[in-house]
Motif scaffolding. Structure first.
Motif, mmCIF file in Angstrom:
data_model
loop_
_atom_site.group_PDB
_atom_site.id
_atom_site.type_symbol
_atom_site.label_atom_id
_atom_site.label_comp_id
_atom_site.label_asym_id
_atom_site.label_seq_id
_atom_site.Cartn_x
_atom_site.Cartn_y
_atom_site.Cartn_z
ATOM 1 N N THR A 746 -2.825 -6.964 -1.222
ATOM 2 C CA THR A 746 -4.276 -6.785 -1.250
ATOM 3 C C THR A 746 -4.818 -6.992 0.166
ATOM 4 O O THR A 746 -4.088 -7.359 1.086
ATOM 5 C CB THR A 746 -4.919 -7.802 -2.196
ATOM 6 N N SER A 747 -6.110 -6.792 0.309
ATOM 7 C CA SER A 747 -6.722 -6.957 1.624
ATOM 8 C C SER A 747 -6.643 -8.401 2.110
ATOM 9 O O SER A 747 -6.722 -8.673 3.298
ATOM 10 C CB SER A 747 -8.183 -6.497 1.586
ATOM 11 N N THR A 748 -6.459 -9.329 1.172
ATOM 12 C CA THR A 748 -6.350 -10.737 1.563
ATOM 13 C C THR A 748 -4.907 -11.164 1.768
ATOM 14 O O THR A 748 -4.638 -12.336 2.063
ATOM 15 C CB THR A 748 -6.991 -11.629 0.493
ATOM 16 N N GLY A 749 -3.960 -10.229 1.562
ATOM 17 C CA GLY A 749 -2.557 -10.541 1.811
ATOM 18 C C GLY A 749 -1.773 -10.960 0.595
ATOM 19 O O GLY A 749 -0.592 -11.315 0.708
ATOM 20 N N LEU A 750 -2.386 -10.932 -0.631
ATOM 21 C CA LEU A 750 -1.667 -11.303 -1.845
ATOM 22 C C LEU A 750 -0.773 -10.150 -2.286
ATOM 23 O O LEU A 750 -1.213 -8.995 -2.331
ATOM 24 C CB LEU A 750 -2.648 -11.656 -2.960
ATOM 25 N N PRO A 751 0.500 -10.417 -2.616
ATOM 26 C CA PRO A 751 1.413 -9.340 -3.033
ATOM 27 C C PRO A 751 0.937 -8.678 -4.316
ATOM 28 O O PRO A 751 0.394 -9.333 -5.208
ATOM 29 C CB PRO A 751 2.748 -10.065 -3.255
ATOM 30 N N MET A 752 1.156 -7.376 -4.419
ATOM 31 C CA MET A 752 0.788 -6.640 -5.631
ATOM 32 C C MET A 752 1.932 -6.723 -6.639
ATOM 33 O O MET A 752 3.101 -6.872 -6.269
ATOM 34 C CB MET A 752 0.501 -5.180 -5.298
ATOM 35 N N GLY A 753 1.587 -6.578 -7.905
ATOM 36 C CA GLY A 753 2.568 -6.673 -8.975
ATOM 37 C C GLY A 753 3.029 -5.312 -9.451
ATOM 38 O O GLY A 753 2.642 -4.263 -8.918
ATOM 39 N N GLU A 754 3.835 -5.348 -10.535
ATOM 40 C CA GLU A 754 4.375 -4.102 -11.072
ATOM 41 C C GLU A 754 3.291 -3.212 -11.653
ATOM 42 O O GLU A 754 3.416 -1.995 -11.681
ATOM 43 C CB GLU A 754 5.429 -4.412 -12.128
ATOM 44 N N ASP A 755 2.223 -3.820 -12.138
ATOM 45 C CA ASP A 755 1.155 -3.021 -12.741
ATOM 46 C C ASP A 755 0.426 -2.176 -11.701
ATOM 47 O O ASP A 755 -0.298 -1.238 -12.061
ATOM 48 C CB ASP A 755 0.150 -3.934 -13.441
ATOM 49 N N LEU A 765 -5.158 8.579 -1.460
ATOM 50 C CA LEU A 765 -5.954 9.347 -0.508
ATOM 51 C C LEU A 765 -7.399 8.849 -0.472
ATOM 52 O O LEU A 765 -8.054 8.721 -1.513
ATOM 53 C CB LEU A 765 -5.928 10.827 -0.863
ATOM 54 N N GLY A 766 -7.851 8.544 0.753
ATOM 55 C CA GLY A 766 -9.219 8.114 0.942
ATOM 56 C C GLY A 766 -9.479 6.659 0.606
ATOM 57 O O GLY A 766 -10.580 6.152 0.819
ATOM 58 N N ARG A 767 -8.459 5.975 0.054
ATOM 59 C CA ARG A 767 -8.634 4.575 -0.350
ATOM 60 C C ARG A 767 -7.955 3.645 0.660
ATOM 61 O O ARG A 767 -7.135 4.061 1.467
ATOM 62 C CB ARG A 767 -8.036 4.353 -1.746
ATOM 63 N N ARG A 768 -8.293 2.395 0.562
ATOM 64 C CA ARG A 768 -7.673 1.395 1.441
ATOM 65 C C ARG A 768 -6.265 1.078 0.936
ATOM 66 O O ARG A 768 -6.036 0.958 -0.269
ATOM 67 C CB ARG A 768 -8.516 0.125 1.504
ATOM 68 N N MET A 769 -5.353 0.941 1.915
ATOM 69 C CA MET A 769 -3.983 0.564 1.575
ATOM 70 C C MET A 769 -3.544 -0.548 2.515
ATOM 71 O O MET A 769 -3.669 -0.423 3.739
ATOM 72 C CB MET A 769 -3.023 1.755 1.710
ATOM 73 N N ASP A 770 -3.034 -1.647 1.957
ATOM 74 C CA ASP A 770 -2.557 -2.785 2.743
ATOM 75 C C ASP A 770 -1.077 -3.014 2.437
ATOM 76 O O ASP A 770 -0.625 -2.843 1.296
ATOM 77 C CB ASP A 770 -3.342 -4.052 2.397
ATOM 78 N N PHE A 771 -0.333 -3.405 3.468
ATOM 79 C CA PHE A 771 1.066 -3.814 3.243
ATOM 80 C C PHE A 771 1.489 -4.736 4.387
ATOM 81 O O PHE A 771 0.861 -4.766 5.454
ATOM 82 C CB PHE A 771 1.996 -2.606 3.154
ATOM 83 N N GLN A 772 2.527 -5.479 4.126
ATOM 84 C CA GLN A 772 3.059 -6.408 5.121
ATOM 85 C C GLN A 772 4.512 -6.059 5.435
ATOM 86 O O GLN A 772 5.286 -5.728 4.529
ATOM 87 C CB GLN A 772 2.971 -7.849 4.619
#
Length: 1022
Positions: A746-755, A765-772
């Motif tokens: 997420t934008s705060t750095g929390l890992p995303m889950g399987e859902d 497309l056109g949306r925010r994408m965060d990764f570490q």
């Protein structure tokens, strides 16, 4: 006003040599009339055409007759033989000289491009110089009734801005001969020996003598003959008695140094000046030619730099001055020589614009004789007048008679000087002829070793005879049974030849380096006819057996390239591996191997100089990027580098080819100075050379050890990825194991889950994408194992980041914890970024640090970051030209979203009905009701989990494929070893096949199960 003569330029294309044939080279040069076209082997559409006065095709279409003469296959064929080249070029030079003009012939081209063949020739295929001498003396004999002709011959070499007289009888002067300037003569070499000649065989003998001197000097001084210029000067004086006219002309025949062009990728500046004077003459010649070409087209040039080098001083009259000049540029048509050949053509194109102003030369000597005779006539007239007047002017009469006698003696001395010099030269020639006769007699009686040189002109000049008995070979010449040779790595007593019962053997002595046919030897070895010997670092000889062993073998194929290719093959470098039926090898890779073979002897010499000067530095050739690829998986451009290692401190430097070649010439200067100091015993020591001026040393810098690829495809589906990556060195060796992760967050750095896993990446497309990007640990660092006082850093660059980012340095640990995490974000994800993620990897570079060098720092210039330290990527704003298409795609996307929402509403209603029915059935059966959520997981979530499993299994498959690519048999493998390799390869292929089949099968089963369940649920309400 004298007329202007443009420099005439000819280009000649030679056949492929052995190395180019073995490499499967393609011809990239074509010729039509006087036009020549060269094609870029990497881009067939990139062609350059040039037009010259003459163009000679000597690449193909020829045959060799019984006497060894090369001729066109068909009468009138396109092949240009030696005779046709002389007819166009040599004949004009000869006629200009006979008319009293100065004439110059320049030969230009890279080493091995055919300059020597065109200038001198081999065997019956006489080149321009010997044929010109034959024709000159033929013309003198035909016109001896009308004129008296005198020919003087000089031969010199320019190496490292020093002039060496190749005909000098005495020892070589320190610093070479001086070039002086005189108003009448222009620039000339002070003390250069000029030898009178009256026949072509005498000139030929003097050329052989000069070549022998050049060979010996090159070996003793460890000089590279391909970097030297050779000048032959023929002075022709024609005295026409009846007309009282004297014409004097100089014929300059110039074989210029090899015009090798350094690769652009290796042309960085060196902290030490470029090879001091080694390249100065050729560089200045290029500047002079460019300036004169600019003058010819009307540009205002303030200064033409003739005085900047020895070569251009001596060629001033030939370039823009009083001479008629011809340049022959020779080139290889092979694809691996594209850069050098293109450079030669550009050089020649500039030269053809130069304009000279040639005039017929009147001899100052003849003018002096005329003046002295006129003065004598005046003196006689004055004496007779005094006698008639009857005066007793005894003092005046005595003075006049003394003047008269002095003038007559001077006239006689001028006229007899030629005869005296000629007699002295004939005596020398007779002595040389006697020596040659003795040498030829020995050749028919004894075996011998024949020198082989990089410059074909210098090969076969030195013959060392091995007579019956035991002979020491080395630096020492104190024993009557010793053969003295000089060169790098040659010991006082280097080896022993034994000639017993018509069998010759060679025994290396302790600590000496001897190589036979590419293989080092340490024990007594019996020699066979045409064995190749390398003594010391690079003293190369061909063994010639007894006359009874010498069949009709062609010795010419055993040239310098043959020796070096044989050495390269022993190191596992084979240029001839592209057999018929295999894919054509990349020309750039062939060019790198070509460079590798050419640099091998230079590296051997550098190592020997380091050893003798106690520098404690070792040089080793490597091929940069041999096993590495870019972020798309495409092979990186290969190039030669030299690894420099301090044997004591284990410090390492990586030098480019250009830097090493430059340093090698500087090392030669230090080495020669060391020998001069040692022989002069003046107490100085090159070992105390200041470190900043020492060519063997450099400031320490980080060293690129290798790289690993972390593929980004999983990020497009928001799937986390954890990998153990092999960090591969430049040549495919494993340098370390790197543990790395890609974590969608997420934008705060929390890992995303399987859902949060996506089925279709276009949803981003056109949306925010965060990764570490998480770099956890490096394991098994080979760099640290060698020396514990070292450190490492990881560098990487992602998508549109202009500067690489680096992890903090970690030191003294073979398995260091990195624990480095970098957060990236795209505020408005573009299709370009999605394409990048699905087709690219982030290349993680492993850099080695050494004590004394600075850490690599991340440059944040031009990088946008949030206050939380998140790196912003994918910031490219749409241009005006794409606004309409972007708006249209946004409209389509909005309609698609509406459609998806309707589909979602419909699916929700079905889902709700399905849930209610399940709850009803459960209630009826007494089961426990499940409230608030669906009993079965959604199909999308199941599909996402199946994809995640597939991606992880494919990572394992990719690793197995990399192991297969790197799995090669050992160069020393015997038949049993090859069988074991085949068995191991079969096992690896089987494992790879099973893993791939299992991964694909598992994905198919998961997808089939998901589809089946979906149909079952749909069927309830059908």
């Amino acid at each position: 006003m004298h007329g202007k003569d443009c420099v005439k330029v000819a280009v000649r294309v030679r056949p492929f040599n052995k190395r180019e044939r073995d490499a499967g080279s393609r011809c990239i040069v074509s010729m039509a009339s006087s036009s020549i076209t060269i094609q870029d082997p990497r881009n067939a559409q990139n062609r350059r055409s040039f037009c010259f006065d003459y163009a000679y095709w000597s690449h193909s279409g020829f045959t060799r007759n019984r006497s060894g003469l090369y001729l066109p296959e068909e009468p009138g064929g396109r092949y240009a033989d030696q005779g046709s080249v002389f007819q166009d070029l040599g004949e004009g030079i000869l006629q200009n000289a006979l008319q009293g003009y100065n004439a110059t012939l320049l030969a230009y081209g890279q080493t091995g491009s055919g300059k020597s063949y065109s200038m001198v020739g081999y065997g019956p295929n006489k080149g321009l110089v010997p044929t010109l001498c034959d024709r000159l003396f033929q013309a003198i004999r035909e016109n001896q009734d009308t004129r008296q002709c005198q020919v003087f011959f000089s031969m010199l070499e320019i190496y490292n801005e020093q002039v060496v007289d190749l005909l000098s009888r005495g020892s070589r002067a320190p610093g070479g001969l001086r070039v002086r300037e005189e108003q009448q003569r222009g620039f000339y070499v002070e003390g250069l020996r000029t030898v009178p000649c009256d026949s072509a065989p005498q000139v030929e003998q003097l050329m052989e003598q000069g070549t022998r001197t050049r060979t010996t000097a090159a070996t003793h001084m460890n000089a590279n003959s391909s970097r030297s210029h050779m000048l032959i000067i023929l002075q022709l004086k024609q005295i026409f008695s009846k007309e009282s006219i004297t014409k004097q002309s100089n014929i300059n025949l110039v074989d210029l140094a090899g015009s090798e062009r350094q690769r652009a990728s290796g042309s960085e500046a060196d902290r030490l000046k470029e090879g001091t004077a080694i390249n100065l003459s050729l560089t200045t010649l290029g500047n002079v030619i460019s300036s004169l070409a600019d003058v010819a087209v009307g540009k205002k040039i303030v200064h033409i730099p003739y005085r900047d080098s020895v070569l251009t001083k001596l060629l001033q009259s030939a370039l823009g001055g009083n001479s008629r000049t011809v340049m022959i540029a020779t080139l290889s048509p092979a694809d691996i020589c594209y850069e050098e050949s293109l450079s030669t053509l550009r050089y020649a194109e500039r030269a053809k614009r130069i304009q000279n102003r040639a005039v017929v030369n009147e001899s100052p000597t003849e003018r002096l004789v005329k003046e002295l005779k006129a003065e004598n006539a005046r003196l006689l007239q004055r004496l007779s007048r005094l006698g008639q007047e009857g005066r007793r002017a005894d003092d005046e009469t005595k003075e006049l008679r003394q003047l008269l006698t002095h003038n007559e003696l001077q006239i006689r001395a001028i006229q007899t000087l030629w005869e005296q010099h000629l007699q002295e030269a004939l005596k020398d020639w007779e002595q040389q002829y006697a020596n040659i006769t003795q040498e030829r007699r020995m050749m028919q009686m004894h075996p011998y070793i024949l020198n082989i040189n990089e410059d074909a002109q210098l090969s076969g000049v030195v013959k060392l005879f091995i007579q019956e008995g035991e002979w020491d070979i080395g630096l020492s010449d104190s024993s009557p049974r010793s053969i003295s040779i000089k060169g790098l790595g040659i010991q006082e007593r280097h080896a022993v030849f034994r000639n017993e019962q018509r069998r010759v053997s060679l025994t290396p002595l302790t600590g000496s380096k001897v190589i036979i046919n590419g293989n080092p030897i340490s024990q007594t070895t019996e020699l066979q006819h045409l064995d190749r010997l390398i003594l010391g670092s690079n003293c190369t000889y061909l063994f010639i057996g007894y006359p009874s062993e010498r069949g009709g073998d062609d010795w010419s194929r055993y040239d310098y390239d043959y020796f070096q290719s044989e050495l390269a093959a022993a190191e596992g470098i084979h240029l001839g591996e592209s057999s018929a039926g295999s894919i054509q090898t990349d020309p750039s890779l062939l060019a790198v191997f070509y460079d590798y073979v050419k640099l091998m002897p230079m590296v051997a010499e550098a190592n020997q100089m380091s050893q003798e000067l106690n520098k404690g530095v070792e040089f080793k050739l490597e091929i940069k990027n041999l096993a590495l690829s870019d972020s798309k998986g495409h092979d990186l451009e290969k190039e030669i580098v030299v690894r420099v290692t301090s044997l004591e401190s284990k410090q390492v430097w990586m030098w480019s080819k250009a830097k090493f070649v430059n340093r090698k010439f500087l090392m030669e200067e230090v080495y020669q100075q060391h020998h001069a100091e040692r022989s002069g015993d003046n107490g100085l020591s090159t070992a105390a050379l200041p470190r900043d001026k020492d060519p063997f040393w450099d400031p320490l810098e980080p060293v690129l050890l290798g790289s690993a690829h972390l593929w980004l495809q999983s990020l497009a589906f928001r799937i986390a990825l954890e990998e153990q990556l092999e960090v591969l060195g430049s040549e495919g060796t494993e340098e370390a194991i790197l543990q790395a992760q890609l974590v969608p967050c997420t934008s705060t750095g929390l890992p995303m889950g399987e859902d949060d896993i996506l089925i279709d990446p276009s949803e981003l497309l056109g949306r925010r994408m965060d990764f570490q990007l998480v770099l956890e640990q490096c394991c098994g660092l080979s760099w640290i194992k060698v020396a514990r006082n070292r450190g490492v850093q990881i560098g990487f660059r992602l998508f549109d980041c202009s500067q690489p980012l680096y992890t903090p340095a970690v030191w003294h640990n073979v398995n260091p914890l990195l624990d480095h995490r970098v957060h990236f974000a795209s505020l408005h994800t573009s299709q370009h970024l999605l394409d990048y993620l699905q087709s690219s990897a982030v290349v993680l570079e492993l850099w080695g640090l050494q004590e004394g060098c600075s850490d690599l720092m991340s440059s944040l210039e031009g990088v946008r970051m949030t206050t939380e330290g998140v790196f912003i990527i994918d910031e490219a704003a749409p241009t005006d030209s794409t606004v309409d298409s972007v708006e249209l795609s946004c409209s389509v996307r909005a309609l698609q979203q509406d459609l998806e929402e309707l589909k979602g509403a419909n699916a929700s209603l079905r889902k709700e009905n399905h849930t209610l029915r399940e709850q009803l059935n459960t209630a009826r059966n007494g089961g426990e009701c499940v409230r608030g959520r669906s009993v079965r997981p959604s199909c999308d979530a199941e599909f996402a989990r199946a994809l995640k499993v597939f991606y992880h299994s494919m990572t394992s498959v990719r690793g197995q494929l990399q192991r297969l690519r790197r799995h090669r048999p050992s160069e020393e493998s015997d038949l049993l070893g090859l069988r074991l390799f085949v068995d191991e390869q079969s096992r690896l292929l089987k494992d790879f096949s099973e893993q791939l089949e299992q991964s694909v099968s598992s994905l198919k089963q998961d997808v089939a199960a998901i589809v089946r369940r979906k149909r079952e649920r749909s069927g309830i309400w059908s």
